[in-house]
Scaffold this motif. Structure first.
Motif, PDB file in Angstrom:
ATOM      1  N   SER A   7       0.835  -1.199   0.000  1.00 45.17           N
ATOM      2  CA  SER A   7       0.000   0.000   0.000  1.00 45.17           C
ATOM      3  C   SER A   7       0.867   1.246   0.000  1.00 45.17           C
ATOM      4  CB  SER A   7      -0.908   0.020   1.227  1.00 45.17           C
ATOM      5  OG  SER A   7      -1.763  -1.089   1.215  1.00 45.17           O
TER       6      SER A   7
ATOM      7  N   ASP B 209      -5.516  -0.672  -4.872  1.00 44.57           N
ATOM      8  CA  ASP B 209      -5.007  -1.328  -3.670  1.00 44.57           C
ATOM      9  C   ASP B 209      -5.999  -2.379  -3.188  1.00 44.57           C
ATOM     10  OD1 ASP B 209      -3.611  -2.040  -1.473  1.00 44.57           O
ATOM     11  OD2 ASP B 209      -3.868  -0.149  -0.390  1.00 44.57           O
ATOM     12  N   GLU B 210      -5.725  -3.624  -3.484  1.00 40.96           N
ATOM     13  CA  GLU B 210      -6.612  -4.727  -3.118  1.00 40.96           C
ATOM     14  C   GLU B 210      -8.079  -4.356  -3.315  1.00 40.96           C
ATOM     15  OE1 GLU B 210      -5.740  -6.834   0.471  1.00 40.96           O
ATOM     16  OE2 GLU B 210      -3.790  -5.880   0.664  1.00 40.96           O
TER      17      GLU B 210
HETATM   18 MG   LIG Z   1      -2.240  -2.655   2.181  1.00 35.57          MG
END
Ligand SMILES: [Mg+2]
Ligand SMILES: Nc1ncnc2c1ncn2[C@@H]1O[C@H](COP(=O)(O)OP(=O)(O)OP(=O)(O)O)[C@@H](O)[C@H]1O
Lengths: 258, 257, 258
Positions: free
Chosen positions: B46, B158-159
């Motif tokens: 991240s 991000d995911e």
């Molecule tokens: Mg993360």
């Protein structure tokens, strides 16, 4: 069904202590255990209340109280939010204002009233100044805490979309902090209610607080109760109005416990 | 097009402890390329994405995009966060409109484009709901539409599908690939799922545990457009997945210094 | 606020405020706004005047008594409200009605009943303290994890013992936040009631000086009341931090006044 009867029970239970107080009050007055000069009968107070609320003179007093209240509260809201946002937005402002607030917040603002009288005179200005001084701190603190706690990814999303720093502050950080800001404002509103009344009691020639003091000087006990009940109901009414505004403004936010 | 050059990041915690999160990351991503980042939790994925986005400054090194050094966020790099980060006080439409308004698009045009995007992520009819009234998958689609609205040439994801159920996840993966095939945006995609990474990407970047360093970069040589059903039966897909899973399990000793 | 403010920053802020006051007073040049230096020069005189000192001590004593009694009454009410919906329903509407009424405004009526002595003033302070303490105890008690109480019940603890041994400590951080607000309120109510009753105490000295146009003394008294507020708040915060070191740090008080 269940929910409805639940609400009915809650209302009934809530009415109980108020009914109890009025009941005891009635018995005390009716049996003569308390002389009317000390404790007038609730019916006498109610009758006077209705009479006063339809009298233009009384309403004029109430209007000057409300005027001061709203003027002071309005200024406190604008100043409190502006300073609160600036505290979060700027390291410099934060470093300057935070210790000042730390010193000033616990100071009993009512003690400043003589200073306001001396510098601003006995009229509306000094009372409004006192309301501002008292109401601004909860609003400022709630705004500063609320904006500082905003999830940074909300601001990042706005900045990535092309929002400038200021734009982001006004269109994202402040709205995101709105629940907290409004909590501060509601505390500020009740405080304004209280302070304006006190200021009028200490020195004034009009307003609800003045009516209470005038009644006290001439031992008109019934007339002492009327402004007190008026300010209590006014506070309830303002609070209810504020909650309606709050619900509307916070339509998108998850429910809170308040 | 994106050049990450020797980027390191060290956080200072409250008690003045220094916490190294990223260590000497260098990576070049070509225009129109789909690159996934895989790595153990807390390895700095991240953080790396935030640095490319310009939201967090690196402690050392630099990121350049099209030769320009990144110093802050810009609308040509659109983030999609795992936590959605939708504006709770705005409706679906309001959220998608936000970026268009900041770009100075005229109201009528902005409305038309926002509706088009909402339809594209299969949310037509939900325009006037607030985020709290949507499911997780719907929120994520709004977040994607909100970012696509201002036409960033780079997507930083991000995911994005991390919190979703398997079914929704598959659908959104397919949708994302459709969008990508059409616009050929550059995508930097963080995920925990090896399958997802192989399915979507041109290259998969693996990282070591914290402080994160680059471990290995694997080019995924599978034909496009890709179909999930076909790939699951494809031996080469299976080999990639198993190979990368082994690589992730292996000790970090193989990491480049 | 967001960051803890160091003592040094607070001292600098206070010095800055005094400097700004000094400068503003020189620039304004009006009788009713003496410079800080002249006001501060009066403080030693006031604090060595035996009579004034006794007056102030009596004020502080009333405040302490009202505060302690208020907390003692409010905590059990708040805690039971938090654990029983019916008790909460019983008290909530009444509290809502009392909330916007300035407690010090009850002074004239209470003086009718109890005279002008300590009893009236202490009662008013008591009323001022109870509300925030009830509110915060209520919130703290309501937030206590139900499972914790279930395990206590399973261990064989009775209702009262659960309230004292589980709910009270679990709600302590929140109760102490209420007490901190209550303490500031006690001081405010004390000063205000003395301004209204004008018999004795800090508020009375303040307004007597105003009436006699002793402006330096007026401002000196304002400083004394302000410092009292700050010191009480800081001392209580220190005590609170020690008592509930295990809990998350509290923010500066948002709620509070009259
Ligand atoms: Mg993360
Ligand atoms: N703001 C911060 N302050 C201090 N340390 C931080 C901060 N943000 C991240 N870290 C630390 O940096 C490291 C990397 O965090 P990061 O969130 O980038 O990991 P990640 O790879 O995205 O993990 P996950 O897969 O669980 O999302 C972690 O050790 C984390 O504790």
């Amino acid at each position: 069904m269940r929910a409805r009867s639940g609400i009915a029970t809650v209302v009934l239970i809530g009415a109980l202590p108020i009914a109890l107080i009025v009941g005891v009050w009635h018995v005390l007055a009716a049996t003569g255990m308390a002389p009317p000069s000390l404790l007038p009968a609730p019916s006498a107070v109610a009758a006077r209340l209705v009479q006063q609320w339809s009298s233009p003179a009384y309403l004029e007093h109430a209007a000057s109280t409300l005027l001061r209240l709203f003027a002071g509260f309005g200024i406190a809201v604008i100043a409190g939010i502006a300073i609160g946002v600036a505290v979060t937005a700027s390291r410099w402002v934060g470093a300057t204002v935070t210790p000042l607030v730390r010193v000033l917040a616990p100071v009993p603002k009512i003690a400043l009233y003589p200073a306001f009288i001396l510098t601003l005179g006995f009229g509306d200005a000094s009372k409004i100044a006192l309301v501002v001084a008292d109401a601004v701190f909860p609003i400022l603190l709630a705004t500063a805490q609320g904006t500082a706690a905003v999830e940074p990814k909300l601001a990042w999303s706005a900045q990535a979309a092309g929002a400038s720093r200021w734009r982001c502050l006004l269109t994202v950080v402040l709205p995101a902090a709105l629940p907290s800001v409004l909590t501060g404002c509601r505390i500020g509103l009740v405080i304004s209610c209280i302070v304006v009344f006190l200021a009028e009691m200490i020195t004034s020639t009009d307003g609800l607080g003045h009516l209470l003091v005038r009644a006290a000087r001439s031992f008109q006990t019934v007339d002492m109760f009327v402004p007190l009940i008026t300010i209590s109901l006014l506070g309830l009414l303002l609070n209810a109005g504020f909650n309606a505004v709050r619900r509307r403004l916070l339509a998108g936010f998850p429910e809170t416990t308040e | 097009m994106i050049a990450i050059e020797a980027v390191s990041k060290t956080f200072e915690t409250e008690k003045r402890r220094r916490l190294p999160a990223l260590c000497d990351i260098s990576l070049a991503v070509a225009a129109g390329e789909f690159v996934s980042i895989l790595g153990p939790s807390g390895c700095g994925k991240s953080t790396l994405l935030y640095i490319v986005g310009g939201f967090v400054a690196p402690s050392a090194g630099a990121v350049t995009v099209n030769g320009q050094r990144v110093t802050g966020p810009s609308p040509d790099r659109g983030p999609v966060f795992q936590e959605f980060a939708l504006f709770p006080w705005k409706t679906v439409l309001g959220n998608v409109m936000y970026g268009l308004q900041r770009q100075g698009v005229a109201r009528q045009q902005a409305l038309a484009r926002a509706r088009e995007l909402i339809a594209m992520v299969h949310l037509a009819g939900y325009e006037n709901l607030y985020p709290k009234e949507l499911s997780g998958g719907m929120k994520q689609r709004v977040a994607i539409a909100r970012t696509l609205a201002y036409r960033p040439s780079i997507l930083l994801m991000d995911e994005p599908f991390g919190a979703l159920d398997a079914h929704t996840r598959t659908r959104l993966q397919n949708d994302l690939l459709d969008i990508w095939e059409r616009d050929r945006k550059t995508v930097l995609f963080v995920t925990h799922s090896v399958e997802e990474a192989v399915f979507l990407s041109d290259r998969v970047v693996t990282m070591t545990r914290a402080p994160g360093r680059l471990k290995q970069i694997i080019a995924i040589d599978l034909p496009r457009p890709r179909s999930r059903a076909a790939l699951l039966l494809d031996r080469r897909f299976q080999d990639y997945v198993v190979g990368i899973e082994r690589l992730m399990d292996s000790a970090d000793s193989g990491a480049p210094a | 606020m967001t960051r803890p403010v160091s003592a040094l920053a607070a001292v600098i802020a206070a010095a800055g405020l005094l400097a700004a006051w000094e400068l503003a007073a020189w620039l304004a040049g009006i009788d009713g706004f003496p410079p800080a230096s002249r006001a501060l020069a009066q403080i030693p005189r006031i604090l060595t005047d035996g009579e004034a000192l006794l007056d102030i001590a009596a004020s502080v004593q009333r405040m302490a008594v009202g505060f302690v009694l208020g907390v003692a009454a409010a905590v059990p009410i708040g805690l039971t409200m938090g654990r029983s919906r019916h008790v909460a329903a019983f008290f909530n509407p009444l509290l809502m009605m009392i909330y916007p009424v300035p407690k010090a405004a009850l002074m004239p009526i209470i003086m009718l009943w109890l005279g002008v002595g300590d009893a009236s003033k202490t009662l008013v302070i008591f009323l001022g303290v109870t509300l925030p303490v009830i509110y915060h105890s209520y919130q703290g008690s309501r937030a206590v994890e139900q499972k914790m109480l279930w395990s206590a019940a399973a261990m064989g603890m009775g209702g009262l013992s659960r309230l004292v041994r589980i709910v009270l400590p679990a709600a302590l951080p929140e109760i102490l936040v209420g007490c901190r607000t209550g303490l500031v309120l006690a001081l405010i109510t004390m000063v205000t009631s003395e301004m209204i009753a004008r018999q004795a105490g800090l508020g009375n000295i303040l307004f007597n000086a105003l009436d006699m146009a002793q402006y330096d003394t007026v401002y000196a008294m304002i400083v004394i009341v302000g410092v009292l507020g700050f010191v009480l708040d800081a001392a209580f915060e220190r005590l609170r931090a020690r008592l509930v070191a295990w809990a998350a740090p509290s923010h500066a008080i948002i709620a509070g006044t009259t």
